[in-house]
Design a protein around this motif. Structure first.
Motif, PDB file in Angstrom:
ATOM      1  N   TYR A  49       0.576   0.795  12.858  1.00 53.61           N
ATOM      2  CA  TYR A  49       0.335   1.122  11.455  1.00 53.61           C
ATOM      3  C   TYR A  49       1.564   0.760  10.617  1.00 53.61           C
ATOM      4  O   TYR A  49       2.693   1.086  10.975  1.00 53.61           O
ATOM      5  CB  TYR A  49      -0.018   2.607  11.309  1.00 53.61           C
ATOM      6  CG  TYR A  49      -1.380   2.903  11.905  1.00 53.61           C
ATOM      7  CD1 TYR A  49      -1.528   3.092  13.279  1.00 53.61           C
ATOM      8  CD2 TYR A  49      -2.520   2.953  11.101  1.00 53.61           C
ATOM      9  CE1 TYR A  49      -2.779   3.324  13.840  1.00 53.61           C
ATOM     10  CE2 TYR A  49      -3.777   3.194  11.654  1.00 53.61           C
ATOM     11  CZ  TYR A  49      -3.893   3.372  13.022  1.00 53.61           C
ATOM     12  OH  TYR A  49      -5.133   3.598  13.580  1.00 53.61           O
ATOM     13  N   ASN A  50       1.306   0.093   9.505  1.00 53.23           N
ATOM     14  CA  ASN A  50       2.382  -0.482   8.706  1.00 53.23           C
ATOM     15  C   ASN A  50       2.842   0.411   7.557  1.00 53.23           C
ATOM     16  O   ASN A  50       3.974   0.289   7.097  1.00 53.23           O
ATOM     17  CB  ASN A  50       1.910  -1.818   8.109  1.00 53.23           C
ATOM     18  CG  ASN A  50       1.391  -2.762   9.166  1.00 53.23           C
ATOM     19  OD1 ASN A  50       0.185  -2.812   9.427  1.00 53.23           O
ATOM     20  ND2 ASN A  50       2.270  -3.499   9.791  1.00 53.23           N
ATOM     21  N   ALA A  96      -2.016   6.971   7.497  1.00 54.22           N
ATOM     22  CA  ALA A  96      -1.382   5.686   7.750  1.00 54.22           C
ATOM     23  C   ALA A  96      -2.384   4.559   7.563  1.00 54.22           C
ATOM     24  O   ALA A  96      -3.598   4.771   7.674  1.00 54.22           O
ATOM     25  CB  ALA A  96      -0.822   5.648   9.172  1.00 54.22           C
ATOM     26  N   ALA A  97      -1.880   3.375   7.295  1.00 53.64           N
ATOM     27  CA  ALA A  97      -2.727   2.200   7.113  1.00 53.64           C
ATOM     28  C   ALA A  97      -2.223   1.054   7.979  1.00 53.64           C
ATOM     29  O   ALA A  97      -1.002   0.848   8.110  1.00 53.64           O
ATOM     30  CB  ALA A  97      -2.742   1.777   5.639  1.00 53.64           C
ATOM     31  N   LEU A 113      -7.561   2.843   8.260  1.00 53.98           N
ATOM     32  CA  LEU A 113      -6.852   4.053   7.850  1.00 53.98           C
ATOM     33  C   LEU A 113      -6.888   5.077   8.973  1.00 53.98           C
ATOM     34  O   LEU A 113      -7.932   5.260   9.610  1.00 53.98           O
ATOM     35  CB  LEU A 113      -7.488   4.634   6.595  1.00 53.98           C
ATOM     36  CG  LEU A 113      -7.451   3.714   5.378  1.00 53.98           C
ATOM     37  CD1 LEU A 113      -8.213   4.328   4.228  1.00 53.98           C
ATOM     38  CD2 LEU A 113      -6.011   3.431   4.966  1.00 53.98           C
ATOM     39  N   GLY A 114      -5.774   5.707   9.196  1.00 52.06           N
ATOM     40  CA  GLY A 114      -5.690   6.661  10.285  1.00 52.06           C
ATOM     41  C   GLY A 114      -4.950   7.932   9.907  1.00 52.06           C
ATOM     42  O   GLY A 114      -4.268   7.987   8.873  1.00 52.06           O
ATOM     43  N   TRP A 115      -5.134   8.935  10.733  1.00 43.55           N
ATOM     44  CA  TRP A 115      -4.382  10.190  10.613  1.00 43.55           C
ATOM     45  C   TRP A 115      -3.637  10.430  11.924  1.00 43.55           C
ATOM     46  O   TRP A 115      -4.193  10.251  13.008  1.00 43.55           O
ATOM     47  CB  TRP A 115      -5.323  11.368  10.350  1.00 43.55           C
ATOM     48  CG  TRP A 115      -5.869  11.419   8.964  1.00 43.55           C
ATOM     49  CD1 TRP A 115      -7.072  10.929   8.536  1.00 43.55           C
ATOM     50  CD2 TRP A 115      -5.249  11.993   7.807  1.00 43.55           C
ATOM     51  NE1 TRP A 115      -7.237  11.151   7.191  1.00 43.55           N
ATOM     52  CE2 TRP A 115      -6.133  11.817   6.720  1.00 43.55           C
ATOM     53  CE3 TRP A 115      -4.044  12.656   7.586  1.00 43.55           C
ATOM     54  CZ2 TRP A 115      -5.840  12.258   5.426  1.00 43.55           C
ATOM     55  CZ3 TRP A 115      -3.759  13.100   6.307  1.00 43.55           C
ATOM     56  CH2 TRP A 115      -4.641  12.904   5.243  1.00 43.55           C
ATOM     57  N   PHE A 116      -2.397  10.813  11.789  1.00 42.02           N
ATOM     58  CA  PHE A 116      -1.568  11.206  12.907  1.00 42.02           C
ATOM     59  C   PHE A 116      -1.030  12.601  12.616  1.00 42.02           C
ATOM     60  O   PHE A 116      -1.094  13.082  11.487  1.00 42.02           O
ATOM     61  CB  PHE A 116      -0.385  10.242  13.077  1.00 42.02           C
ATOM     62  CG  PHE A 116      -0.766   8.919  13.677  1.00 42.02           C
ATOM     63  CD1 PHE A 116      -1.457   7.970  12.937  1.00 42.02           C
ATOM     64  CD2 PHE A 116      -0.430   8.603  14.985  1.00 42.02           C
ATOM     65  CE1 PHE A 116      -1.813   6.750  13.484  1.00 42.02           C
ATOM     66  CE2 PHE A 116      -0.766   7.381  15.549  1.00 42.02           C
ATOM     67  CZ  PHE A 116      -1.463   6.457  14.795  1.00 42.02           C
ATOM     68  N   VAL A 146       0.846  -1.197   0.000  1.00 40.97           N
ATOM     69  CA  VAL A 146       0.000   0.000   0.000  1.00 40.97           C
ATOM     70  C   VAL A 146       0.883   1.250   0.000  1.00 40.97           C
ATOM     71  O   VAL A 146       1.820   1.350   0.790  1.00 40.97           O
ATOM     72  CB  VAL A 146      -0.928   0.021   1.231  1.00 40.97           C
ATOM     73  CG1 VAL A 146      -1.702   1.335   1.288  1.00 40.97           C
ATOM     74  CG2 VAL A 146      -1.888  -1.151   1.211  1.00 40.97           C
ATOM     75  N   GLN A 147       0.587   2.161  -0.892  1.00 37.42           N
ATOM     76  CA  GLN A 147       1.290   3.450  -0.915  1.00 37.42           C
ATOM     77  C   GLN A 147       0.286   4.554  -0.641  1.00 37.42           C
ATOM     78  O   GLN A 147      -0.827   4.529  -1.167  1.00 37.42           O
ATOM     79  CB  GLN A 147       1.964   3.661  -2.270  1.00 37.42           C
ATOM     80  CG  GLN A 147       3.107   2.678  -2.526  1.00 37.42           C
ATOM     81  CD  GLN A 147       3.804   2.943  -3.834  1.00 37.42           C
ATOM     82  OE1 GLN A 147       3.186   3.402  -4.797  1.00 37.42           O
ATOM     83  NE2 GLN A 147       5.091   2.653  -3.892  1.00 37.42           N
ATOM     84  N   LEU A 148       0.676   5.525   0.163  1.00 36.90           N
ATOM     85  CA  LEU A 148      -0.219   6.590   0.594  1.00 36.90           C
ATOM     86  C   LEU A 148       0.352   7.953   0.211  1.00 36.90           C
ATOM     87  O   LEU A 148       1.553   8.192   0.371  1.00 36.90           O
ATOM     88  CB  LEU A 148      -0.428   6.523   2.109  1.00 36.90           C
ATOM     89  CG  LEU A 148      -0.928   5.196   2.658  1.00 36.90           C
ATOM     90  CD1 LEU A 148      -0.859   5.186   4.174  1.00 36.90           C
ATOM     91  CD2 LEU A 148      -2.347   4.927   2.194  1.00 36.90           C
ATOM     92  N   GLN A 149      -0.523   8.830  -0.257  1.00 37.77           N
ATOM     93  CA  GLN A 149      -0.114  10.174  -0.661  1.00 37.77           C
ATOM     94  C   GLN A 149      -1.085  11.174  -0.051  1.00 37.77           C
ATOM     95  O   GLN A 149      -2.246  11.231  -0.463  1.00 37.77           O
ATOM     96  CB  GLN A 149      -0.122  10.285  -2.187  1.00 37.77           C
ATOM     97  CG  GLN A 149       0.302  11.633  -2.728  1.00 37.77           C
ATOM     98  CD  GLN A 149       1.794  11.846  -2.652  1.00 37.77           C
ATOM     99  OE1 GLN A 149       2.576  10.905  -2.739  1.00 37.77           O
ATOM    100  NE2 GLN A 149       2.197  13.089  -2.494  1.00 37.77           N
ATOM    101  N   ALA A 150      -0.597  11.955   0.913  1.00 39.80           N
ATOM    102  CA  ALA A 150      -1.439  12.940   1.588  1.00 39.80           C
ATOM    103  C   ALA A 150      -1.353  14.291   0.901  1.00 39.80           C
ATOM    104  O   ALA A 150      -0.307  14.657   0.348  1.00 39.80           O
ATOM    105  CB  ALA A 150      -1.017  13.062   3.047  1.00 39.80           C
TER     106      ALA A 150
END
Length: 121
Positions: A108-109, A96-97, A33-36, A1-5
């Motif tokens: 979160y990984n 984050a996931a 899915l989370g936000w930090f 999984v790739q994340l782009q904020a």
């Protein structure tokens, strides 16, 4: 999984901002899915999380009632709608996931690169 904020910026106290996080990967829909956020000189802290179904949401006490997390499965995105922003909300925000709804960084990984939110007084 790739994340782009994305979606960070400068806003006055009391204003609103909407963050978005785009995810890629075939198993995106099965992840929590989370936000930090991390303010200068401080540790990264939990903000909000949403279950894989979108049915369960959890918030830090400091943002409860002001922030709303949501996810859009077909679009592979998770959003954080922030309202009534305060100067103390200033931080770099990370999406984050992970597998479980949790408030700790270690659960979160996968992490996005972060987007800066600055709230002026």
């Amino acid at each position: 999984v790739q994340l782009q904020a994305s979606g960070g910026g400068l806003v006055q106290a009391g204003g609103s901002l909407r963050l978005s996080c785009a995810a890629s990967g075939r198993t995106f829909s099965t992840y929590v899915l989370g936000w930090f956020r991390q303010a200068p000189g401080k540790e990264r802290e939990f903000v909000a999380a949403v279950s894989w179904s979108g049915g369960t949401k959890y918030y830090a006490d400091s943002v409860k009632g002001r922030f709303t997390i949501s996810r859009d499965g077909p679009k592979n995105t998770v959003q954080l709608q922030m309202s009534s922003l305060k100067p103390e909300d200033t931080a770099v925000y990370y999406c984050a996931a992970g597998w479980n709804i949790a408030t700790t960084v270690g659960e979160y990984n996968y992490w996005g690169q972060g987007t800066l939110v600055t709230v002026s007084s």
